[in-house]
Design an enzyme around this catalytic site. Structure first.
Site, PDB file in Angstrom:
ATOM      1  CE1 TYR A 134      -2.907   3.199   1.070  1.00  0.00           C
ATOM      2  CE2 TYR A 134      -3.604   2.027   2.828  1.00  0.00           C
ATOM      3  CZ  TYR A 134      -3.672   3.325   1.966  1.00  0.00           C
ATOM      4  OH  TYR A 134      -4.605   3.938   2.384  1.00  0.00           O
ATOM      5  CE  LYS A 162      -5.936   2.681  -1.810  1.00  0.00           C
ATOM      6  NZ  LYS A 162      -6.593   3.418  -0.352  1.00  0.00           N
ATOM      7  CB  ILE A 206      -8.717   0.680  -2.407  1.00  0.00           C
ATOM      8  CG1 ILE A 206      -8.654  -0.851  -2.908  1.00  0.00           C
ATOM      9  CG2 ILE A 206      -9.282   0.796  -0.846  1.00  0.00           C
ATOM     10  CD1 ILE A 206      -7.315  -1.484  -1.965  1.00  0.00           C
TER      11      ILE A 206
END
Length: 294
Positions: A134, A162, A206
């Site tokens: 992330y 992400k 997301i």
């Protein structure tokens, strides 16, 4: 476009007036997102993860998984500044059972690429649940270089990344890794790039803004999945315009929470020292919500 694309919403964590977590209100937000067709990311940036204690994160994850009841996928963020605590959290989430564990880059501790590689590898070695890198350099001051992502992608338990960097070229570089490494999925964070990312090779997105506009987010994804470009494009235009209007007013996660609060006070305020409500700002947010029929 055979592979089905998916949206996760970086779910808000709801608080009571005394700043304890309101689990019942948080479960209501879970139901709202699942009903719209979205998956859940819990304890992310929009979930005030940095303001939660270790035990709260574990309980929150358990409550979200219980509420979802297998009707959607759940990813939870375990990332902390030190690898030691990140591993402890990841193991706790592993026992609860989630579809993925996101690990935000360490914050406050400045990392070399080698340090980042050790951090993510250690966490991925410690659990059975797939790990998602992330990257959100604006908040953590640490950035996963695409080459580092490529090396990490070779790890059997690192399933994707992400990207919340906001730079299209970085997202493109990560997607190139995804194209060449089997089983490495890219999820786009920036809300203005959902449609672009999904049609250019991202597995999903997301989204923080999806808290306020769950149906519009779901429409972008269902449009892409059905090959209905017009629907996807129109939904993205609404999403982008709303984002532009709302985020002009300040720190995005605080504004997402506030916009939700003005429609549903059960979500509560964020923990201090987050922004306190400001009547003038509330009036601005109200005008935006009305403009978009929310």
């Amino acid at each position: 476009m055979s592979e089905k694309k998916e949206a996760f919403v970086a779910l808000v964590t709801c608080f009571n007036d005394d700043e304890t977590i309101n689990y019942a209100a948080t479960r209501a937000q879970v139901r709202r997102q699942v009903a719209a067709g979205n998956n859940i990311m819990c304890a992310g940036t929009n979930g005030d993860f940095s303001a939660l204690t270790f035990d709260e994160k574990v309980r929150l994850c358990g409550e979200v998984v219980d509420e979802v009841g297998g009707k959607a996928r759940v990813i939870v963020n375990a990332g902390m500044p030190a690898t030691f605590e990140t591993v402890k959290l990841a193991r706790a989430f592993d026992r609860i059972g989630v579809d993925g564990i996101a690990v935000i880059t360490p914050f406050f501790i400045a990392c070399t690429q080698d340090g980042l590689e050790r951090h993510f590898t250690t966490v991925a070695d410690a659990v059975k649940t797939p790990i998602y890198l992330y990257d959100i350099p604006a908040r953590t001051q640490n950035h996963i270089e695409p080459e580092t992502a490529r090396r990490l992608a070779a790890h059997g338990n690192i399933a994707g990344i992400k990207d919340s960097g906001g730079a299209q070229e970085t997202l493109e570089a990560y997607m190139e890794v995804g194209r060449t490494v089997e089983g490495f999925d890219v999820y786009s964070g920036p809300d203005q790039l959902v449609h672009w990312a999904l049609t250019n090779g991202a597995k999903g997105c997301i989204s923080g803004l999806g808290n306020v506009m769950p149906e519009v987010l779901a429409k972008i994804v269902s449009g892409v999945n059905a090959g209905n470009e017009a629907q996807a494009k129109q939904a993205q235009e609404i999403f982008t315009a709303f984002r532009t209007d709302l985020y002009k007013l300040g720190y995005p996660p605080a504004l997402v929470k506030r916009a939700l609060f003005l429609r549903d006070p059960s979500v509560g305020l964020s923990r201090q020292p987050a922004l306190l409500p400001d009547p003038a700002q509330d009036r601005e947010i109200e005008r935006i919500l009305e403009r978009y029929g929310l």
